[in-house]
Design a protein around this motif. Structure first.
Motif, short mmCIF file in Angstrom:
data_model
loop_
_atom_site.label_atom_id
_atom_site.label_comp_id
_atom_site.label_asym_id
_atom_site.label_seq_id
_atom_site.Cartn_x
_atom_site.Cartn_y
_atom_site.Cartn_z
N GLY A 71 0.69 -1.20 -0.05
CA GLY A 71 -0.12 0.06 -0.04
C GLY A 71 0.79 1.34 -0.08
N VAL A 72 2.26 1.18 -0.13
CA VAL A 72 3.05 2.41 0.10
C VAL A 72 3.65 2.48 -1.23
CG1 VAL A 72 4.98 3.39 1.02
CG2 VAL A 72 3.50 2.04 2.31
N LEU A 73 3.71 3.76 -1.72
CA LEU A 73 4.44 4.07 -3.20
C LEU A 73 5.67 5.14 -2.63
CD1 LEU A 73 4.50 4.09 -6.26
CD2 LEU A 73 2.86 6.18 -6.16
N PHE A 74 6.84 4.86 -3.23
CA PHE A 74 7.93 5.62 -2.66
C PHE A 74 7.71 7.01 -3.28
CE2 PHE A 74 12.80 6.16 -2.35
CZ PHE A 74 12.76 6.28 -0.94
N THR A 79 10.36 9.01 1.91
CA THR A 79 10.54 9.06 3.51
C THR A 79 11.36 7.67 3.73
OG1 THR A 79 8.54 8.46 4.63
CG2 THR A 79 8.79 10.39 4.03
N ALA A 80 12.16 7.62 4.72
CA ALA A 80 12.69 6.45 5.29
C ALA A 80 11.82 5.50 5.75
CB ALA A 80 13.67 6.93 6.46
N GLU A 81 10.78 5.93 6.44
CA GLU A 81 9.54 5.18 7.07
C GLU A 81 8.92 4.30 5.76
OE1 GLU A 81 10.23 8.17 7.90
OE2 GLU A 81 10.93 7.64 9.93
N ALA A 82 9.04 5.02 4.64
CA ALA A 82 8.23 4.57 3.36
C ALA A 82 8.95 3.36 2.87
CB ALA A 82 7.71 5.67 2.50
N PHE A 102 12.50 5.13 -7.21
CA PHE A 102 11.82 6.45 -7.43
C PHE A 102 11.88 6.82 -8.95
CE2 PHE A 102 11.65 11.11 -7.43
CZ PHE A 102 10.72 11.42 -6.22
N ILE A 103 10.60 6.49 -9.43
CA ILE A 103 10.80 7.11 -10.69
C ILE A 103 10.62 8.81 -11.09
CG2 ILE A 103 9.37 4.89 -11.08
CD1 ILE A 103 6.77 6.83 -11.94
N GLU A 115 17.73 10.94 0.21
CA GLU A 115 18.21 11.15 1.58
C GLU A 115 17.38 10.10 2.34
OE1 GLU A 115 20.63 13.09 2.64
OE2 GLU A 115 21.13 13.72 0.49
N ALA A 116 16.13 9.83 2.10
CA ALA A 116 15.39 8.74 2.76
C ALA A 116 15.93 7.52 2.66
CB ALA A 116 13.96 8.98 2.29
N ALA A 117 16.43 7.20 1.40
CA ALA A 117 16.80 5.73 1.17
C ALA A 117 18.27 5.90 1.98
CB ALA A 117 17.28 5.60 -0.36
N LEU A 118 19.02 6.83 2.05
CA LEU A 118 20.28 6.77 2.75
C LEU A 118 20.17 6.54 4.18
CD1 LEU A 118 22.36 9.80 1.59
CD2 LEU A 118 23.25 7.64 2.10
N GLU A 119 19.01 7.10 4.68
CA GLU A 119 18.70 6.94 6.17
C GLU A 119 18.18 5.53 6.41
OE1 GLU A 119 15.37 8.42 9.72
OE2 GLU A 119 15.89 9.52 7.91
N ALA A 120 17.27 5.03 5.47
CA ALA A 120 16.67 3.73 5.80
C ALA A 120 18.05 2.53 5.62
CB ALA A 120 15.65 3.23 4.67
N ASN A 121 18.71 2.84 4.66
CA ASN A 121 20.08 2.00 4.52
C ASN A 121 20.93 2.10 5.61
OD1 ASN A 121 22.98 2.31 3.18
ND2 ASN A 121 22.15 0.52 2.73
N SER A 122 21.02 2.84 6.49
CA SER A 122 22.06 2.86 7.49
C SER A 122 21.23 2.33 8.57
CB SER A 122 22.17 4.37 7.93
OG SER A 122 21.13 4.93 8.64
#
Length: 393
Positions: A71-74, A79-82, A102-103, A115-122
């Motif tokens: 149900g989530v579309l990046f 965001t990192a939460e997404a 991210f298209i 930036e969100a993916a960076l946070e999630a990746n960390s």
């Protein structure tokens, strides 16, 4: 890792990424595979879990193209939460590592997504392996559902930002994948991006085979959802598809869902390409893992009907599939041997990204990211960083 709990998984067949084994146990220590040993050599004092005898333990799947799930579309929520929610939803389907995708979109939102993916990746054991930027440097002629108003050429600010990203992601083992059209980006820019560590993939392109070949020499490494968003092969205009097939070093991502690409075209790719150069992607969208029948994509309604995700006028918009379904399609509809179908969902995409030193195999020193498959190739359990979760959780 000193002091980490030692866990043993045994009772199932084990596919290591190289061999299919019987009578073997997988020894985990913390978030890492310590060993694969005969059942008679299970180390004393370990916590032992007996798996069902009709199951198969395999390396967790790696998906380099996931727009959304659960149900989530990046693009809607960069965001990192997404990103974490998408990874959690796909984990239930056997995917233990993925690139939130991210298209083509507004430049500011693209940077927010990075930036969100960076946070999630960390975050440890997040399952977020980096980011896939699908666009915006693509062909308007082959845009598909990408919004034409956001398609553009790279400018100096883009390049400064993008070429700095791989070093930032590398701090936590992350990767940056970018899909672009070779005819829309010059060779000097391709070389600069590739040299910085961006993994380049040709897609949403109308490039000639000659231009595609030049781009491969300049740093393009593979092809995004081969055949889709590309011109058909013509006798005097072979285009990017033939370039992909005739260059042995080029990687090909394919959507194996029975919708995006005809089975005979997939068989052709598997017959022509060297072993290991074809891998599975989902191009998944928010409905995957849910019962919803429609969603919005940049102001357009996307309908879920007849196993397709499409606009009201029938343009495909991503896919309604997970990697376990893709593996089943390869085995049951294409006749791909099970071991190779599993590699196409794990080892091969991991190698494409350059993370095969610790993902894509069940081997000492590799991540304890695993999937346990039932006899019908549905998911029984997954492990990320040695932590188990059933599909229902």
């Amino acid at each position: 890792m000193a002091g980490a709990t030692v866990v043993v998984l045994h009772g199932a067949r084990v596919f290591t990424g190289d061999l299919l084994l019987e009578g073997q146990a997988v020894v985990l220590e913390g978030d890492t595979v310590r060993a694969v040993v005969p059942t008679a050599e299970i180390p004393p004092g370990a916590t032992v879990h007996t798996l069902p005898g009709d199951t198969l333990l395999a390396p967790g799947f790696v998906d380099v193209q996931v727009n959304g799930a659960g149900g989530v579309l990046f693009n809607d929520t960069p965001t990192a939460e997404a990103a974490l929610a998408i990874a959690a939803a796909m984990r239930r389907t056997g995917t233990t590592g993925l690139l939130p995708t991210f298209i083509t979109d507004d430049p500011t939102r693209m940077r927010e997504a990075c930036e969100a993916a960076l946070e999630a990746n960390s975050r440890p054991d997040s399952g977020v392996l980096g980011i896939h930027l699908e666009g915006p440097f693509i062909s308007r002629e082959r845009a598909g559902v990408h919004a034409p108003g956001f398609i553009r050429a790279p400018d100096p600010s883009d390049l400064d930002y993008l070429t700095a990203l791989p070093r930032r992601f590398a701090a936590h083992g992350g990767r940056v994948l970018m899909t672009l059209a070779p005819e829309c980006v010059d060779d000097a820019t391709l070389r600069r991006l590739a040299t910085s560590g961006v993994v380049l993939s040709a897609g949403h392109t109308a490039a000639t085979s000659e231009r595609t070949t030049q781009a491969l020499k300049a740093g393009v490494r593979g092809f995004t959802h081969l055949f889709n968003a590309m011109p058909p092969v013509m006798n005097r205009q072979p285009g990017p598809v033939v370039a992909a097939l005739t260059h042995d070093d080029a990687w090909c991502g394919v959507i194996a869902d029975g919708v995006h690409v005809h089975a005979d075209n997939l068989r052709l790719v598997l017959k022509v390409k060297p072993p290991g150069k074809v891998f599975l992607v989902t191009d998944a969208m928010p409905p995957v893992g849910t019962s919803v029948t429609s969603f919005m994509l940049q102001g357009r309604t996307i309908l879920r009907r007849n196993k397709r995700l499409e606009t009201e006028d029938g343009v495909l918009a991503g896919a309604d599939i997970d990697l376990t379904e893709a593996v089943r399609h390869c085995v049951h509809s294409l006749g791909v041997p099970l071991e190779e179908a599993l590699r196409m969902a794990s080892l091969h995409p991991a190698t494409f990204l350059g993370v095969h030193g610790h993902r894509g195999r069940i081997a000492p020193g590799h991540r304890a990211d695993l999937v346990l498959l039932k006899e019908d190739l549905s998911v029984h359990t997954t492990w990320v960083g040695g932590q188990a979760r059933s599909p229902e959780k």
